[in-house]
Design a protein around this motif. Structure first.
Motif, mmCIF file in Angstrom:
data_model
loop_
_atom_site.group_PDB
_atom_site.id
_atom_site.type_symbol
_atom_site.label_atom_id
_atom_site.label_comp_id
_atom_site.label_asym_id
_atom_site.label_seq_id
_atom_site.Cartn_x
_atom_site.Cartn_y
_atom_site.Cartn_z
ATOM 1 N N THR A 142 0.849 -1.191 0.000
ATOM 2 C CA THR A 142 0.000 0.000 0.000
ATOM 3 C C THR A 142 0.879 1.232 0.000
ATOM 4 N N GLU A 143 0.466 2.217 -0.788
ATOM 5 C CA GLU A 143 1.147 3.510 -0.812
ATOM 6 C C GLU A 143 0.129 4.598 -0.512
ATOM 7 N N VAL A 144 0.516 5.572 0.314
ATOM 8 C CA VAL A 144 -0.348 6.719 0.581
ATOM 9 C C VAL A 144 -0.120 7.721 -0.549
ATOM 10 N N LEU A 145 -1.170 7.984 -1.323
ATOM 11 C CA LEU A 145 -1.069 8.872 -2.479
ATOM 12 C C LEU A 145 -1.424 10.320 -2.175
ATOM 13 N N GLU A 146 -2.498 10.509 -1.412
ATOM 14 C CA GLU A 146 -2.987 11.860 -1.129
ATOM 15 C C GLU A 146 -3.599 11.896 0.256
ATOM 16 N N MET A 147 -3.622 13.102 0.813
ATOM 17 C CA MET A 147 -4.272 13.320 2.111
ATOM 18 C C MET A 147 -4.866 14.717 2.112
ATOM 19 N N ARG A 148 -6.006 14.837 2.777
ATOM 20 C CA ARG A 148 -6.552 16.174 3.002
ATOM 21 C C ARG A 148 -7.465 16.138 4.220
ATOM 22 N N ALA A 149 -7.371 17.181 5.000
ATOM 23 C CA ALA A 149 -8.252 17.299 6.162
ATOM 24 C C ALA A 149 -9.671 17.542 5.667
ATOM 25 N N SER A 150 -10.633 17.005 6.377
ATOM 26 C CA SER A 150 -12.036 17.236 6.033
ATOM 27 C C SER A 150 -12.429 18.654 6.405
ATOM 28 N N LYS A 151 -13.112 19.329 5.488
ATOM 29 C CA LYS A 151 -13.581 20.695 5.761
ATOM 30 C C LYS A 151 -14.829 20.689 6.644
ATOM 31 N N SER A 152 -15.651 19.663 6.497
ATOM 32 C CA SER A 152 -16.908 19.613 7.239
ATOM 33 C C SER A 152 -16.815 18.806 8.534
ATOM 34 N N ARG A 153 -15.740 18.046 8.695
ATOM 35 C CA ARG A 153 -15.559 17.196 9.878
ATOM 36 C C ARG A 153 -14.175 17.458 10.448
ATOM 37 N N PRO A 154 -14.050 18.374 11.376
ATOM 38 C CA PRO A 154 -12.727 18.797 11.842
ATOM 39 C C PRO A 154 -11.892 17.702 12.512
ATOM 40 N N ASN A 155 -12.504 16.633 12.970
ATOM 41 C CA ASN A 155 -11.767 15.555 13.629
ATOM 42 C C ASN A 155 -11.454 14.391 12.691
ATOM 43 N N GLN A 156 -11.580 14.644 11.370
ATOM 44 C CA GLN A 156 -11.385 13.575 10.405
ATOM 45 C C GLN A 156 -10.628 14.085 9.176
ATOM 46 N N GLY A 157 -10.073 13.154 8.420
ATOM 47 C CA GLY A 157 -9.384 13.488 7.180
ATOM 48 C C GLY A 157 -9.528 12.353 6.187
ATOM 49 N N ILE A 158 -9.271 12.663 4.929
ATOM 50 C CA ILE A 158 -9.384 11.669 3.858
ATOM 51 C C ILE A 158 -7.980 11.268 3.415
ATOM 52 N N VAL A 159 -7.768 9.971 3.351
ATOM 53 C CA VAL A 159 -6.502 9.416 2.872
ATOM 54 C C VAL A 159 -6.817 8.581 1.639
ATOM 55 N N ILE A 160 -6.053 8.801 0.574
ATOM 56 C CA ILE A 160 -6.201 7.989 -0.633
ATOM 57 C C ILE A 160 -5.002 7.040 -0.700
ATOM 58 N N PHE A 161 -5.341 5.759 -0.709
ATOM 59 C CA PHE A 161 -4.347 4.688 -0.731
ATOM 60 C C PHE A 161 -4.288 4.072 -2.127
ATOM 61 N N ALA A 162 -3.117 3.631 -2.531
ATOM 62 C CA ALA A 162 -2.967 2.763 -3.707
ATOM 63 C C ALA A 162 -2.605 1.385 -3.177
ATOM 64 N N HIS A 163 -3.439 0.407 -3.488
ATOM 65 C CA HIS A 163 -3.172 -0.976 -3.094
ATOM 66 C C HIS A 163 -2.721 -1.742 -4.330
ATOM 67 N N ARG A 164 -1.680 -2.555 -4.166
ATOM 68 C CA ARG A 164 -1.158 -3.364 -5.265
ATOM 69 C C ARG A 164 -0.949 -4.795 -4.771
ATOM 70 N N ALA A 165 -1.506 -5.760 -5.515
ATOM 71 C CA ALA A 165 -1.360 -7.176 -5.170
ATOM 72 C C ALA A 165 -0.493 -7.866 -6.215
ATOM 73 N N TYR A 166 0.396 -8.734 -5.717
ATOM 74 C CA TYR A 166 1.318 -9.479 -6.569
ATOM 75 C C TYR A 166 1.175 -10.962 -6.282
ATOM 76 N N ASN A 167 1.352 -11.777 -7.311
ATOM 77 C CA ASN A 167 1.355 -13.223 -7.090
ATOM 78 C C ASN A 167 2.754 -13.687 -6.689
ATOM 79 N N GLN A 168 2.916 -14.991 -6.538
ATOM 80 C CA GLN A 168 4.180 -15.555 -6.087
ATOM 81 C C GLN A 168 5.303 -15.373 -7.107
ATOM 82 N N LYS A 169 4.966 -14.994 -8.335
ATOM 83 C CA LYS A 169 5.977 -14.725 -9.370
ATOM 84 C C LYS A 169 6.319 -13.237 -9.429
#
Length: 151
Positions: free
Chosen positions: A106-133
């Motif tokens: 997983t990589e953290v791509l973006e973050m931003r504090a919520s404008k309408s919810r001061p105790n929360q923020g949005i994190v955008i993750f990139a998930h990548r799955a690989y096989n045994q090869k």
């Protein structure tokens, strides 16, 4: 709690999740049955042997997506997420087969504090799955509404 609060993430952060998972025939057949997906590619070995380019059943992509994201939860969002806001750019560049083992990063791509919810923020993750090869078999972006640390 194992999940991280909003402030504990930073853009560019990479998680190499320790959990790996070998996918079984039962995983694929049960998931397909539970989701009422009768696609021959997932449940009919004879059809796949004679009429598909893969020569065998492939793992249901819904299961692949759920497993890929699920593996990430313990290290990232367990107990600290408010809601999963969505998945974007979901892709499956190679199929998975029974007996394949996946690992996830997983990589953290973006973050931003919520404008309408001061105790929360949005994190955008990139998930990548690989096989045994080490072939990329799935990837997506996921937006999570995360708790900020209690003050």
């Amino acid at each position: 709690m194992p999940g991280l609060y909003y402030e504990q993430f930073h853009v560019g952060q990479i998680f190499k999740h320790a959990i790996r998972r070998t996918i079984t025939e039962s995983d694929n057949v049960w998931f397909s049955a539970l989701t009422h997906n009768p696609a021959y590619l997932h449940i009919d070995e004879e059809y796949c042997r004679t009429q598909s380019e893969f020569g065998q059943r492939i793992v249901n992509s819904g299961f692949t997506l759920g497993l890929m994201v699920g593996i990430t939860v313990g290290d990232t969002t367990l107990g600290t997420t408010i809601a999963n806001l969505g998945w974007d750019e979901v892709r499956f560049p190679k199929p998975l087969f029974h007996g394949d083992t996946i690992r996830v990063e997983t990589e953290v791509l973006e973050m931003r504090a919520s404008k309408s919810r001061p105790n929360q923020g949005i994190v955008i993750f990139a998930h990548r799955a690989y096989n045994q090869k080490d072939e990329l078999v799935a990837h997506c972006k996921r937006s999570g509404l995360m708790m900020k640390a209690p003050t």
